[in-house]
Design an enzyme around this catalytic site. Structure first.
Site: not given
Ligand code: NAI
Length: 334
Positions: A234-236, A260, A265, A297-298
């Protein structure tokens, strides 16, 4: 401040409009259907700020065009900022803001919804029962309690999910370059990526998309996973190599897949394409697997998250107009 809001939908108008009204209607929000790219940047001709979403492409060409107009701020209404050429923005003196944390619970809960639905085959059971088919063959699941749960990227969303799965009685493993003490209090521990891949029954991705995390799940990573593993993203989209995932599904190494997000996309999600043929053959192949569940992407799409996104976006705009400095800058300012 005049703001061109790209990729806007009815819900954006509702939530951003309400947040702007609450803040004294300081900003003139111009809602545009178009996705922002170097062509559509012309639509922001007399705006001082643009407000893009996740699939807008704010690359060098788009930024040069925006800077040549009157745009001084890119106020993203998302957490991720992988779609902005930050070096060019800095070079051109365009500030970039985002919404770092609106509701980590929204995405964590959606991830759990995918896990539960996939495990107990709710998507298949729903269709069967409506057809009068009450047979249980093919719907066998497993107890989540006692399973090993791997989280790649234990930040805000990853940790919100860790709290949820602790309640399910899972052993939690995490990979993250920035450890937090809370993981240990949930009974979890940090491990190397290769160990997580080898030990986890369920793997959920919550790292941002960066050059380091692009295709972090590739053929090699999949080969290290437990046979039949459940994989959730659900990240990217580009955090996983989709073609490698399809090979993993065909071989049975990946037992269940919940997505997601999807690498390509931008050509599909957020639009009603139900009367068109899908031209993306890789995506179409994914849709043929019974053990794949995809949402468009919800993860962020809850009342709480949309309210928070709108409030923080308006606050970023107001701070920039008032002090020439946003609240949540990308990259963060000291
Ligand atoms: P965040 O910045 O709080 O957490 C991301 C974590 O990933 C951090 O702890 C960071 O240290 C870690 N990280 C960085 N590089 C890494 C690696 N190589 N290996 C392992 N961990 C690593 O961000 P948050 O708010 O938790 O969001 C995470 C991602 O979720 C966003 O970047 C975005 O892409 C995605 N997202 C998806 C949504 C959706 O609707 N599906 C909505 C909001 C965010």
């Amino acid at each position: 401040m005049k703001v061109a809001v790209f990729s806007s939908k009815a819900y954006d108008r509702t939530f951003l409009g309400a947040a702007n009204a609450m803040a004294g209607a300081k900003h003139e929000l111009v809602f545009l259907d178009a996705r922002l790219d170097c062509e559509s940047a012309a639509l922001a001709a007399d705006a001082e700020a643009v407000c893009p979403f996740v699939n807008d492409r704010i690359d060098r060409a788009a930024l040069i065009r925006l800077a040549g107009q009157s745009v001084r701020l890119v106020a993203l209404r998302s957490a991720g900022f992988n779609n902005v050429d930050l070096a060019t923005a800095q070079e051109l003196g365009i500030a970039v803001a985002h919404v770092p944390a609106y509701s980590p619970h929204a995405v964590a809960e959606h991830s759990m919804a995918l896990i539960l639905a996939l495990n107990r085959k709710i998507h298949r059971a729903y269709a069967r029962v409506r057809e009068g088919n009450f047979a249980l063959e093919g719907l066998l699941g497993f107890d989540i309690r006692g399973r090993t749960f791997g989280i790649i990227g234990a930040g805000r969303i990853g940790m919100a999910l860790a709290r949820i799965v602790q309640g399910f009685g899972c052993t939690i493993l995490a990979v993250d370059p920035v450890p937090v003490p809370e993981l240990a209090s949930l009974g979890g521990r940090y491990v190397a990526l290769s160990d997580l891949l080898a030990m986890a029954d369920i793997i959920s991705l919550h790292c941002p998309l960066t050059p380091e995390t692009k295709h972090i799940i590739d053929h090699d990573a999949i080969a290290r996973m437990k046979p039949g593993v459940m994989l959730i993203n659900t990240s990217r989209g580009a955090v996983v190599d989709t073609k490698a995932i399809i090979d993993g599904l065909k071989s049975g190494r990946i037992g269940q897949l919940g997505l997601d997000v999807y690498e390509e996309e931008g050509n599909l999600f957020f639009e009603d394409l139900s009367d068109q043929l899908i031209q993306d053959d890789v995506f179409a192949r994914l849709l043929t697997f019974p053990n794949v569940l995809i949402t468009g992407h919800q993860g962020f799409f809850t009342v709480e998250a949309l309210s928070a996104i709108a409030e923080v976006t308006i606050a970023n705009l107001t701070a920039f107009e008032t002090h020439g400095r946003v609240i949540h800058a990308v990259p963060p300012q000291g």
